[in-house]
Design an enzyme around this catalytic site. Structure first.
Site, PDB file in Angstrom:
ATOM      1  N   ARG A  32       2.734   1.680   7.399  1.00  0.00           N
ATOM      2  CA  ARG A  32       2.320   0.549   8.227  1.00  0.00           C
ATOM      3  C   ARG A  32       1.831   1.132   9.555  1.00  0.00           C
ATOM      4  O   ARG A  32       2.370   2.128  10.055  1.00  0.00           O
ATOM      5  CB  ARG A  32       3.478  -0.424   8.486  1.00  0.00           C
ATOM      6  CG  ARG A  32       3.841  -1.285   7.279  1.00  0.00           C
ATOM      7  CD  ARG A  32       2.795  -2.362   6.997  1.00  0.00           C
ATOM      8  NE  ARG A  32       3.172  -3.225   5.872  1.00  0.00           N
ATOM      9  CZ  ARG A  32       2.787  -3.057   4.611  1.00  0.00           C
ATOM     10  NH1 ARG A  32       2.003  -2.020   4.288  1.00  0.00           N
ATOM     11  NH2 ARG A  32       3.142  -3.894   3.676  1.00  0.00           N
ATOM     12  N   GLU A  88      -3.796  -4.476  12.899  1.00  0.00           N
ATOM     13  CA  GLU A  88      -4.746  -4.764  11.841  1.00  0.00           C
ATOM     14  C   GLU A  88      -5.259  -6.197  11.907  1.00  0.00           C
ATOM     15  O   GLU A  88      -4.447  -7.099  12.148  1.00  0.00           O
ATOM     16  CB  GLU A  88      -3.992  -4.595  10.497  1.00  0.00           C
ATOM     17  CG  GLU A  88      -4.542  -3.530   9.634  1.00  0.00           C
ATOM     18  CD  GLU A  88      -3.652  -3.240   8.439  1.00  0.00           C
ATOM     19  OE1 GLU A  88      -2.905  -2.266   8.503  1.00  0.00           O
ATOM     20  OE2 GLU A  88      -3.720  -4.006   7.473  1.00  0.00           O
ATOM     21  N   HIS A 111      -7.046  -0.500   4.645  1.00  0.00           N
ATOM     22  CA  HIS A 111      -5.809  -0.903   3.946  1.00  0.00           C
ATOM     23  C   HIS A 111      -6.049  -1.040   2.432  1.00  0.00           C
ATOM     24  O   HIS A 111      -5.914  -2.126   1.867  1.00  0.00           O
ATOM     25  CB  HIS A 111      -5.237  -2.196   4.533  1.00  0.00           C
ATOM     26  CG  HIS A 111      -3.751  -2.304   4.328  1.00  0.00           C
ATOM     27  ND1 HIS A 111      -2.896  -2.868   5.244  1.00  0.00           N
ATOM     28  CD2 HIS A 111      -2.968  -1.912   3.289  1.00  0.00           C
ATOM     29  CE1 HIS A 111      -1.655  -2.834   4.782  1.00  0.00           C
ATOM     30  NE2 HIS A 111      -1.674  -2.244   3.591  1.00  0.00           N
TER      31      HIS A 111
HETATM   32  P1  NAD Z   1      10.838   3.053  -0.556  1.00  0.00           P
HETATM   33  O1  NAD Z   1      11.844   2.079  -0.063  1.00  0.00           O
HETATM   34  O2  NAD Z   1      10.900   3.499  -1.985  1.00  0.00           O
HETATM   35  O3  NAD Z   1      10.855   4.376   0.363  1.00  0.00           O
HETATM   36  C1  NAD Z   1      10.990   4.336   1.759  1.00  0.00           C
HETATM   37  C2  NAD Z   1      11.835   5.530   2.175  1.00  0.00           C
HETATM   38  O4  NAD Z   1      11.816   5.592   3.616  1.00  0.00           O
HETATM   39  C3  NAD Z   1      13.301   5.418   1.754  1.00  0.00           C
HETATM   40  O5  NAD Z   1      13.706   6.589   1.058  1.00  0.00           O
HETATM   41  C4  NAD Z   1      14.057   5.241   3.067  1.00  0.00           C
HETATM   42  O6  NAD Z   1      15.350   5.837   3.061  1.00  0.00           O
HETATM   43  C5  NAD Z   1      13.128   5.953   4.039  1.00  0.00           C
HETATM   44  N1  NAD Z   1      13.331   5.556   5.435  1.00  0.00           N
HETATM   45  C6  NAD Z   1      13.576   4.311   5.909  1.00  0.00           C
HETATM   46  N2  NAD Z   1      13.707   4.360   7.260  1.00  0.00           N
HETATM   47  C7  NAD Z   1      13.534   5.652   7.630  1.00  0.00           C
HETATM   48  C8  NAD Z   1      13.578   6.337   8.872  1.00  0.00           C
HETATM   49  N3  NAD Z   1      13.815   5.678  10.015  1.00  0.00           N
HETATM   50  N4  NAD Z   1      13.376   7.677   8.874  1.00  0.00           N
HETATM   51  C9  NAD Z   1      13.168   8.343   7.711  1.00  0.00           C
HETATM   52  N5  NAD Z   1      13.140   7.756   6.496  1.00  0.00           N
HETATM   53  C10 NAD Z   1      13.310   6.422   6.461  1.00  0.00           C
HETATM   54  O7  NAD Z   1       9.408   2.379  -0.245  1.00  0.00           O
HETATM   55  P2  NAD Z   1       8.001   2.695  -0.940  1.00  0.00           P
HETATM   56  O8  NAD Z   1       7.815   1.819  -2.120  1.00  0.00           O
HETATM   57  O9  NAD Z   1       7.847   4.156  -1.052  1.00  0.00           O
HETATM   58  O10 NAD Z   1       7.024   2.113   0.208  1.00  0.00           O
HETATM   59  C11 NAD Z   1       7.042   2.640   1.527  1.00  0.00           C
HETATM   60  C12 NAD Z   1       6.203   1.798   2.451  1.00  0.00           C
HETATM   61  O11 NAD Z   1       4.822   1.995   2.165  1.00  0.00           O
HETATM   62  C13 NAD Z   1       6.385   0.278   2.293  1.00  0.00           C
HETATM   63  O12 NAD Z   1       7.484  -0.202   3.043  1.00  0.00           O
HETATM   64  C14 NAD Z   1       5.074  -0.297   2.793  1.00  0.00           C
HETATM   65  O13 NAD Z   1       5.161  -0.664   4.135  1.00  0.00           O
HETATM   66  C15 NAD Z   1       4.093   0.865   2.625  1.00  0.00           C
HETATM   67  N6  NAD Z   1       3.040   0.578   1.629  1.00  0.00           N
HETATM   68  C16 NAD Z   1       1.746   0.518   2.029  1.00  0.00           C
HETATM   69  C17 NAD Z   1       0.742   0.288   1.104  1.00  0.00           C
HETATM   70  C18 NAD Z   1      -0.696   0.261   1.508  1.00  0.00           C
HETATM   71  O14 NAD Z   1      -1.447  -0.551   0.962  1.00  0.00           O
HETATM   72  N7  NAD Z   1      -1.131   1.106   2.416  1.00  0.00           N
HETATM   73  C19 NAD Z   1       1.060   0.078  -0.253  1.00  0.00           C
HETATM   74  C20 NAD Z   1       2.405   0.166  -0.630  1.00  0.00           C
HETATM   75  C21 NAD Z   1       3.393   0.406   0.317  1.00  0.00           C
END
Ligand code: NAD
Length: 332
Positions: free
Chosen positions: A238, A267, A285
């Site tokens: 994000r 955004e 995005h």
């Molecule tokens: P996920 O929950 O599987 O993985 C997120 C990881 O981040 C977890 O392992 C968590 O422990 C870690 N984390 C949380 N807070 C943290 C911190 N302060 N420091 C270090 N690590 C931390 O999620 P995911 O499915 O891999 O998705 C991740 C993010 O990607 C989503 O939350 C979303 O915002 C973003 N995303 C963006 C798009 C896009 O279109 N660009 C698409 C999908 C997801």
């Protein structure tokens, strides 16, 4: 009482068919849609399906009471929803994890390669007629093989990127605030690192954390200044995980070599100066933007909504405690 669902934007197939078989479905379709959403919620809505750009705060949730029972987000990230406020009001929040992992990891890898090898900068040179012939020193970039990729947030998408980057011969380090389970076939190829060390030592950094108060501006001016001047920063998580104003200065003044961005702090706007940074690869995005993934997200979103209507916890509920006092009865 007929069940009623509001989608702020049209969802792809198979969602329309699944939803309309169980409820009256209203699609707003206009952006911004806050006023229309409020008006519909006041009339009475059981499930709201917002998009990631729609802010679902306590005030909006209040306009949906007492009828609103679920907010089903068409995304894995749900930072646009005030989840504690929803929980307090007995409203469940659901998302669409997993099905967009590969598409988003592909996008991150694409931004990584394009930034490291300056492909968009090269594209602009070609279109401007600036290519005057092959030269040994022309537009040199970063070689991926043996470079250290630092992955911040080692969940689903972070791990999927690690697998792709291993195929490119990269070394992988990750930082994560928790102890994410790492499958046995991946574990020997990745090293856990403190975030501070990763920031200072990585040749490329890719961000995969959810946006919340612990990750807002995780990459701030100080972090950007600690990165290697040859390093690449990729963000498909994000926008607000990076201080975008500081990033523009980092790109303009050469604190880092380049960035590949899919998401932006405000955004669809970009920070002043970012569009002029030739060392930034800028995607609108597109992380989950494949036909197959968007259909899979639509199905999950619809299944979440249908479960909520049936008085069952949605399969991907992020706040099951909202219904700890008992689920509401089915709406037919
Ligand atoms: P996920 O929950 O599987 O993985 C997120 C990881 O981040 C977890 O392992 C968590 O422990 C870690 N984390 C949380 N807070 C943290 C911190 N302060 N420091 C270090 N690590 C931390 O999620 P995911 O499915 O891999 O998705 C991740 C993010 O990607 C989503 O939350 C979303 O915002 C973003 N995303 C963006 C798009 C896009 O279109 N660009 C698409 C999908 C997801």
């Amino acid at each position: 009482m007929t069940a009623r669902i509001v989608c702020t934007l049209p969802l792809p197939d198979p969602a329309p068919g699944l939803l309309s078989a169980a409820a009256e479905v209203e699609v707003i379709g206009a952006s911004p849609s806050r006023e229309r959403t409020e008006a519909l919620l006041r009339e009475g809505v059981d499930v709201l399906c917002p998009q990631l750009g729609d802010r679902v705060d306590a005030a909006l949730l209040d306009t949906g009471l007492p009828r609103l029972r679920a907010v089903c987000v068409y995304a894995v990230g749900y930072n646009n929803v005030d989840v504690p406020a929803a929980t307090e009001r007995g409203i469940v929040v659901a998302n669409t994890p997993g099905v967009l992992t590969d598409a988003t990891a592909d996008c991150a890898l694409g931004l990584l390669v394009a930034s490291a090898r300056r492909l968009c900068e090269g594209d602009a040179v070609m279109r401007a007629g600036g290519f005057t012939g092959w030269r040994p020193d022309f537009m040199l970039g970063l070689e991926l093989r043996d470079s250290l990729l630092g992955i911040v947030g080692f969940g689903r998408i972070g791990q999927a990127l690690a697998r792709r980057a291993l195929a490119c011969g990269m070394r992988i380090a990750y930082a994560d605030e928790s102890q994410p389970p790492v499958p046995a076939d991946l574990a020997p190829h990745v090293a856990r690192m403190q975030l501070e060390t990763l920031i200072a030592e990585a040749d490329c950094i890719s961000l995969h954390v959810p946006l919340d108060e612990s990750t807002r501006h995780l990459i701030d001016e100080a972090a950007l200044r600690r990165m290697k001047p040859t390093a690449i920063l990729v963000n498909t998580s994000r926008g607000a995980v990076i201080d975008e104003v500081a990033l523009v200065r980092a790109l303009q003044q050469g604190w880092i070599a380049g960035a590949g961005l899919d998401v932006y702090e405000n955004e669809p706007a970009m920070a002043p100066g970012l569009a002029g940074c030739r060392n930034a690869v800028l995607a609108p995005h597109l992380g989950s933007a494949t036909v197959r993934t968007r259909a899979a997200m639509a199905e999950l979103c619809a299944r979440n909504a249908l479960a909520a209507l049936a008085g069952e916890l949605p399969p991907h509920c992020v706040n099951p405690q909202a219904w700890s006092a008992g689920a509401p009865p089915p709406v037919r």
